[in-house]
Scaffold this active site. Sequence first.
Site, PDB file in Angstrom:
ATOM      1  NE  ARG A 107      -3.528   2.296   2.755  1.00  0.00           N
ATOM      2  CZ  ARG A 107      -3.311   3.197   3.720  1.00  0.00           C
ATOM      3  NH1 ARG A 107      -2.329   3.004   4.593  1.00  0.00           N
ATOM      4  NH2 ARG A 107      -4.067   4.257   3.826  1.00  0.00           N
ATOM      5  CG  HIS A 124      -1.130   8.984   3.301  1.00  0.00           C
ATOM      6  ND1 HIS A 124      -1.386   7.639   3.490  1.00  0.00           N
ATOM      7  CD2 HIS A 124      -0.680   9.431   4.500  1.00  0.00           C
ATOM      8  CE1 HIS A 124      -1.089   7.298   4.727  1.00  0.00           C
ATOM      9  NE2 HIS A 124      -0.654   8.379   5.362  1.00  0.00           N
ATOM     10  CD  GLU A 143      -4.829   8.567   9.645  1.00  0.00           C
ATOM     11  OE1 GLU A 143      -3.989   9.341  10.131  1.00  0.00           O
ATOM     12  OE2 GLU A 143      -4.937   7.376   9.973  1.00  0.00           O
ATOM     13  CG  ASN A 160      -5.193   4.027   8.777  1.00  0.00           C
ATOM     14  OD1 ASN A 160      -5.289   3.070   8.000  1.00  0.00           O
ATOM     15  ND2 ASN A 160      -4.756   5.211   8.403  1.00  0.00           N
ATOM     16  CE1 TYR A 203      -0.170   2.354  13.665  1.00  0.00           C
ATOM     17  CE2 TYR A 203      -2.113   3.633  13.086  1.00  0.00           C
ATOM     18  CZ  TYR A 203      -0.888   3.103  12.744  1.00  0.00           C
ATOM     19  OH  TYR A 203      -0.388   3.299  11.482  1.00  0.00           O
ATOM     20  CD  GLU A 226      -1.663   4.123   8.278  1.00  0.00           C
ATOM     21  OE1 GLU A 226      -1.397   4.501   9.439  1.00  0.00           O
ATOM     22  OE2 GLU A 226      -1.719   4.900   7.315  1.00  0.00           O
TER      23      GLU A 226
END
Length: 510
Positions: free
Chosen positions: A100, A144, A190, A332, A334, A403
């Site tokens: 990606r 991005h 995002e 994404n 985390y 991500e």
Amino acid sequence: MGGVTAFFYILLSLWVQDAAAIIGFTRSDFAQDFVFGAGTSAYQYEGAVAEDGRSPSFWDTFTHAGKMPDKSTGDIAADGYHKYKEDLKLISETGLEAYRFSISWSRLIPNGRGAVNPKGLEYYNNIIDELVKHGIQIHITLHHVDLPQILEDEYGGWLSSRIIEDFTAYADVCFREFGDRVKYWTTVNEPNIGAIAAYGSGQLPPGRCSDPFGITKCTAGNSSTEPYIAVHTTLLAHASVVKLYREKYKAEQKGVVGINIYSFWSYPLTNSSVDLKATQRAKDFIFGWMLEPLVFGDYPEVMKNIVGSRLPSFTKVQSVLIKDSFDFFGINHYYSLYVNDRPIEIDVRDFNADMSIYYRASRTGPPAGQGAPTNVPSDPKGLQLVLEYLKEAYGNPPLYVHENGLGSANDDLDDTDRVDYLSSYMGSTLDAIRNGVNVRGYFTWAFMDLFELLAGYQSKYGLYRVDFDDVRRPRQPRLSARWYSVFLKKNGSSPLVSGTQEDLTLNTVS
């Protein structure tokens, strides 16, 4: 393999044998058409910001003004513009099934609209051709967080509806030039969290905010309105691009187009009714802000009630255009957070005040950079809960974990913490799939160390270490790169048991 001894391989072999028993799954537990990959993005990876016709993006303006915590810039970054051939070889040697990356609008169309830069076109064609040659699935993000500065100067970028036409024309060039080989397109990365950081706190370019909400010193902006305007415009631009693809390209190219959102899981701090409501409110503001218009045609009712006239509204025509304008969602993810209710006590509000919640670190932690905060305990269950929530709330759309990764100030090659993190989140993805969630792929962030969007070079996320103090930017595989490689190459058997030197040898590139 410079500097790596046979003794290291023996230790590594023993370690991965132990790891096999711990993770409890193999590549073959995932469907054959499920893809594992890793990612980068243009400004964070390429460098060469003033070479071969590229014009400045608003990241160049932002970093050159000294806005980063470490005063760093992406002028060279990982030097991917010059080292992409070596990097593509590493991608192949690692065994990635998908890669990606993003296109730099400033490199492909330096004036924001109009003439295509032949050097930029050649660069991306070379990358795409090489990935095709190695059978690696290509996932491209069109935007991005790197808007051409010329469009920011001309009409305010994402704050103006004029960008819809320019972004659609830019996407048209990408589909026309690359779509014969690229089947997976993401319009914007995002925008939900990006809009807050760019137009609410001023932490990302164009660095706009207003008192008392700015984390950085901003010279212009309105934190109470501009994040909502930017997302509204982004949704309309995204829908315009999807309409273009479906009408002009899909029949022949047979690709798919989606959008990416930033996610975290919200746990209630207590079981009180106000905290339970606050937790749902957080989900509505973070997920619903983007996904409800795309799935149902309008913003969540709770947002309309709280934000009021500061939240732009869709016309009936726009609502029809936006509804169902996706083939998948990228996530994404985390970390997780604990939240509890915060009564609104101020007249002037921003996005966080509108949510009326407190974020609590507890076992997790608050945002502190691109991805997750460094040295924060992981919560893989949170990813599973996000994926299952999206299934239930939005009709089980196709999802990609775009991500997921662990940042660290530690520059060591022996990143056992990252291996533990990745394996646990991959396992939680598998658990979600087994519970019926339509997850199609998993990408770790990042393939190599990069310029991180809020942390510069202070935080390392890479499977491959990049020495930013060396002008050659040499790459070295970390333990996580070797682990991931063995996991992917041992399809159908225990992925890590036969940790021989042949399995684990990955090249260092100077």
